[in-house]
Design a protein around this motif. Structure first.
Motif, PDB file in Angstrom:
ATOM      1  N   GLU A   1       1.559  14.003  14.928  1.00 23.99           N
ATOM      2  CA  GLU A   1       3.030  14.247  14.879  1.00 23.99           C
ATOM      3  C   GLU A   1       3.899  12.792  15.020  1.00 23.99           C
ATOM      4  O   GLU A   1       4.851  12.679  14.304  1.00 23.99           O
ATOM      5  N   GLU A   2       3.322  12.237  16.146  1.00 20.96           N
ATOM      6  CA  GLU A   2       3.975  10.773  16.357  1.00 20.96           C
ATOM      7  C   GLU A   2       3.922   9.993  15.091  1.00 20.96           C
ATOM      8  O   GLU A   2       4.970   9.395  14.683  1.00 20.96           O
ATOM      9  N   ARG A   3       2.851   9.987  14.539  1.00 16.89           N
ATOM     10  CA  ARG A   3       2.857   9.103  13.099  1.00 16.89           C
ATOM     11  C   ARG A   3       3.750   9.680  12.218  1.00 16.89           C
ATOM     12  O   ARG A   3       4.375   8.804  11.582  1.00 16.89           O
ATOM     13  N   MET A   4       4.026  10.882  12.018  1.00 11.63           N
ATOM     14  CA  MET A   4       4.701  11.516  10.944  1.00 11.63           C
ATOM     15  C   MET A   4       6.068  11.201  11.291  1.00 11.63           C
ATOM     16  O   MET A   4       7.065  11.039  10.367  1.00 11.63           O
ATOM     17  N   ASN A   5       6.455  11.052  12.508  1.00 10.71           N
ATOM     18  CA  ASN A   5       7.687  10.753  12.914  1.00 10.71           C
ATOM     19  C   ASN A   5       8.123   9.330  12.484  1.00 10.71           C
ATOM     20  O   ASN A   5       9.328   8.910  12.392  1.00 10.71           O
ATOM     21  N   ASN A   6       7.037   8.600  12.520  1.00  7.58           N
ATOM     22  CA  ASN A   6       7.196   7.254  12.088  1.00  7.58           C
ATOM     23  C   ASN A   6       7.204   6.990  10.594  1.00  7.58           C
ATOM     24  O   ASN A   6       6.667   5.867  10.240  1.00  7.58           O
ATOM     25  N   ASP A   7       7.176   8.035   9.830  1.00  8.07           N
ATOM     26  CA  ASP A   7       7.153   7.990   8.437  1.00  8.07           C
ATOM     27  C   ASP A   7       5.789   7.685   7.805  1.00  8.07           C
ATOM     28  O   ASP A   7       5.683   6.960   6.663  1.00  8.07           O
TER      29      ASP A   7
ATOM     30  N   ILE B   1       3.380   8.969   5.650  1.00  6.83           N
ATOM     31  CA  ILE B   1       3.047  10.212   5.225  1.00  6.83           C
ATOM     32  C   ILE B   1       1.592  10.518   4.832  1.00  6.83           C
ATOM     33  O   ILE B   1       1.256  11.703   4.571  1.00  6.83           O
ATOM     34  N   PHE B   2       0.760   9.667   5.095  1.00  8.41           N
ATOM     35  CA  PHE B   2      -0.843  10.008   5.096  1.00  8.41           C
ATOM     36  C   PHE B   2      -1.602  10.925   6.273  1.00  8.41           C
ATOM     37  O   PHE B   2      -2.538  11.307   6.188  1.00  8.41           O
ATOM     38  N   SER B   3      -0.597  11.041   7.223  1.00 10.29           N
ATOM     39  CA  SER B   3      -0.988  11.793   8.555  1.00 10.29           C
ATOM     40  C   SER B   3      -0.762  13.424   8.230  1.00 10.29           C
ATOM     41  O   SER B   3      -1.218  14.018   9.325  1.00 10.29           O
ATOM     42  N   ASN B   4      -0.054  13.836   7.328  1.00 10.18           N
ATOM     43  CA  ASN B   4       0.402  15.120   7.361  1.00 10.18           C
ATOM     44  C   ASN B   4      -0.830  15.909   6.912  1.00 10.18           C
ATOM     45  O   ASN B   4      -1.032  17.002   7.451  1.00 10.18           O
ATOM     46  N   LYS B   5      -1.711  15.368   5.997  1.00 13.86           N
ATOM     47  CA  LYS B   5      -3.008  16.260   5.853  1.00 13.86           C
ATOM     48  C   LYS B   5      -3.929  16.409   7.241  1.00 13.86           C
ATOM     49  O   LYS B   5      -4.450  17.717   7.248  1.00 13.86           O
ATOM     50  N   PHE B   6      -4.008  15.252   7.850  1.00 15.84           N
ATOM     51  CA  PHE B   6      -4.615  15.247   9.293  1.00 15.84           C
ATOM     52  C   PHE B   6      -4.012  16.314  10.255  1.00 15.84           C
ATOM     53  O   PHE B   6      -4.787  16.990  10.926  1.00 15.84           O
ATOM     54  N   TYR B   7      -2.767  16.392  10.125  1.00 18.61           N
ATOM     55  CA  TYR B   7      -2.156  17.255  11.043  1.00 18.61           C
ATOM     56  C   TYR B   7      -2.260  18.575  10.723  1.00 18.61           C
ATOM     57  O   TYR B   7      -2.808  19.252  11.739  1.00 18.61           O
ATOM     58  N   LYS B   8      -2.360  19.134   9.570  1.00 18.44           N
ATOM     59  CA  LYS B   8      -2.606  20.173   9.284  1.00 18.44           C
ATOM     60  C   LYS B   8      -4.062  20.844   9.267  1.00 18.44           C
ATOM     61  O   LYS B   8      -4.335  22.044   9.730  1.00 18.44           O
TER      62      LYS B   8
ATOM     63  N   PHE C   1       0.954  -1.025  -0.011  1.00 14.41           N
ATOM     64  CA  PHE C   1       0.134   0.107  -0.011  1.00 14.41           C
ATOM     65  C   PHE C   1       1.021   1.252   0.045  1.00 14.41           C
ATOM     66  O   PHE C   1       0.474   2.175  -0.793  1.00 14.41           O
ATOM     67  N   ASN C   2       1.859   1.242   0.787  1.00 14.65           N
ATOM     68  CA  ASN C   2       2.811   2.542   0.932  1.00 14.65           C
ATOM     69  C   ASN C   2       3.627   2.622  -0.352  1.00 14.65           C
ATOM     70  O   ASN C   2       3.934   3.805  -0.741  1.00 14.65           O
ATOM     71  N   ARG C   3       3.823   1.611  -1.179  1.00 11.11           N
ATOM     72  CA  ARG C   3       4.260   1.775  -2.477  1.00 11.11           C
ATOM     73  C   ARG C   3       3.280   2.165  -3.478  1.00 11.11           C
ATOM     74  O   ARG C   3       3.574   2.085  -4.655  1.00 11.11           O
ATOM     75  N   LYS C   4       2.015   2.256  -3.248  1.00 12.62           N
ATOM     76  CA  LYS C   4       0.722   2.474  -4.060  1.00 12.62           C
ATOM     77  C   LYS C   4       0.425   1.441  -5.062  1.00 12.62           C
ATOM     78  O   LYS C   4      -0.090   1.766  -5.938  1.00 12.62           O
ATOM     79  N   GLU C   5       0.934   0.174  -4.499  1.00 13.99           N
ATOM     80  CA  GLU C   5       0.438  -0.992  -5.463  1.00 13.99           C
ATOM     81  C   GLU C   5      -0.870  -1.349  -4.697  1.00 13.99           C
ATOM     82  O   GLU C   5      -0.834  -2.542  -3.969  1.00 13.99           O
ATOM     83  N   TYR C   6      -1.946  -0.799  -4.866  1.00 13.34           N
ATOM     84  CA  TYR C   6      -3.051  -0.958  -4.199  1.00 13.34           C
ATOM     85  C   TYR C   6      -3.851  -2.236  -4.494  1.00 13.34           C
ATOM     86  O   TYR C   6      -4.231  -2.873  -3.558  1.00 13.34           O
ATOM     87  N   GLU C   7      -3.955  -2.592  -5.710  1.00 12.50           N
ATOM     88  CA  GLU C   7      -4.574  -3.877  -6.056  1.00 12.50           C
ATOM     89  C   GLU C   7      -3.858  -4.999  -5.563  1.00 12.50           C
ATOM     90  O   GLU C   7      -4.417  -6.278  -5.117  1.00 12.50           O
ATOM     91  N   GLU C   8      -2.658  -5.070  -5.547  1.00 11.25           N
ATOM     92  CA  GLU C   8      -1.726  -6.191  -4.685  1.00 11.25           C
ATOM     93  C   GLU C   8      -2.177  -6.138  -3.390  1.00 11.25           C
ATOM     94  O   GLU C   8      -2.372  -7.271  -2.549  1.00 11.25           O
TER      95      GLU C   8
ATOM     96  N   PRO D   1      -5.458   9.409  16.884  1.00  6.69           N
ATOM     97  CA  PRO D   1      -5.983  10.809  16.648  1.00  6.69           C
ATOM     98  C   PRO D   1      -6.935  11.057  15.994  1.00  6.69           C
ATOM     99  O   PRO D   1      -7.784  12.162  16.109  1.00  6.69           O
ATOM    100  N   ASP D   2      -7.458  10.186  14.971  1.00  4.04           N
ATOM    101  CA  ASP D   2      -8.446  10.485  14.029  1.00  4.04           C
ATOM    102  C   ASP D   2      -9.834  10.351  14.891  1.00  4.04           C
ATOM    103  O   ASP D   2     -10.704  11.238  14.679  1.00  4.04           O
ATOM    104  N   ILE D   3     -10.157   9.643  16.002  1.00  3.21           N
ATOM    105  CA  ILE D   3     -11.136   9.756  16.525  1.00  3.21           C
ATOM    106  C   ILE D   3     -11.201  11.059  17.568  1.00  3.21           C
ATOM    107  O   ILE D   3     -12.425  11.782  17.821  1.00  3.21           O
ATOM    108  N   LEU D   4     -10.115  11.387  17.852  1.00  6.46           N
ATOM    109  CA  LEU D   4     -10.087  12.838  18.781  1.00  6.46           C
ATOM    110  C   LEU D   4     -10.226  13.852  18.001  1.00  6.46           C
ATOM    111  O   LEU D   4     -10.931  14.727  18.331  1.00  6.46           O
ATOM    112  N   LEU D   5      -9.877  13.664  16.835  1.00  3.98           N
ATOM    113  CA  LEU D   5     -10.039  14.987  15.821  1.00  3.98           C
ATOM    114  C   LEU D   5     -11.455  15.071  15.732  1.00  3.98           C
ATOM    115  O   LEU D   5     -12.128  16.263  15.617  1.00  3.98           O
TER     116      LEU D   5
END
Length: 225
Positions: free
Chosen positions: A164-170, A172-179, A28-35, A129-133
């Motif tokens: 922030e913790e998620r982004m520190n663990n690479d 990348i999808f949390s950046n949008k929600f952090y902002k 998924f992180n390589r965007k190979e979603y169907e696989e 954080p998704d629930i807290l948001l």
């Protein structure tokens, strides 16, 4: 990577659904979603609740599959049966937005609250954080629950730290929600620091008159920190 490669076969033999889920996440992180979804399906068939929710999310967003809210809802309901917290709040999203179901904000918020109660009981609040948001926005806007700006700030601050913790663990999808969380916090702090605070609260109530507010005490939960 193939479902029939040695690593995957070894994980199946060892009944290690978590490792198969991680193989799916790698794809998924390589965007190979169907696989990726094939690994999620295999992991879910082995009883992994997180994999069930992952599949639901793919159908929810239409990633690697045709978007279908009804199928997403079916997977989320299965996830709930497995006591997966993420499936609970995702069901809430469906009802809040009226995606694949009749729109019912009250029911959606009740799913959020149920999810929060579970993470509160597990003392694992910061990792969701998704629930807290979502709950932070609910308290900020006074949607059905009585508006509580201080509680909203608490939820959103912890959500921001979680992202922030998620982004520190690479993650990348949390950046949008952090902002997004920072944006809500900025707006909230302006209201809290404003001499016009009372006037702003009244305007929120007026906007939601057609929905109807409910006392927080009607819901069986404790949102103290």
């Amino acid at each position: 990577m193939s479902l029939f490669d040695k690593e995957c076969i070894d994980n199946v033999k060892e009944d290690d659904s978590k490792s198969i889920l991680e193989l799916g996440n790698r794809l998924f992180n390589r965007k190979e979603y169907e696989e990726a979804i094939e690994y999620y399906r295999l992991s879910s068939a082995m009883g992994n609740a997180e994999a069930v929710t992952k599949i639901g999310c793919l159908y929810y967003y239409g990633i690697g599959v045709e978007q279908d809210y009804s199928i997403a809802r079916a997977y989320f309901k299965i996830g709930v049966l497995h006591e997966d917290i993420n499936s609970l709040y995702r069901l809430g999203d469906l009802y809040i937005n009226g995606y694949g179901v009749e729109k019912d904000e009250r029911k959606g918020i009740e799913y959020y609250i149920e999810a929060y109660n579970l993470i509160k009981a597990s003392e694992d609040v910061e990792n969701y954080p998704d629930i807290l948001l979502r709950l932070g926005v609910v308290f900020m806007e006074g949607r059905l629950l009585k508006q509580d700006l201080n509680m909203a700030e608490n939820f959103l601050e912890i959500a921001k730290n979680g992202y922030e913790e998620r982004m520190n663990n690479d993650d990348i999808f949390s950046n949008k929600f952090y902002k997004e969380t920072k944006k809500y916090l900025s707006e909230l702090k302006e209201v809290l620091n404003s001499e016009e605070n009372d006037e702003n609260i009244e305007s929120y109530d007026e906007e939601d008159e057609d929905i109807g507010n409910y006392d927080n005490e009607e819901f069986d939960y404790n949102y103290e920190f």
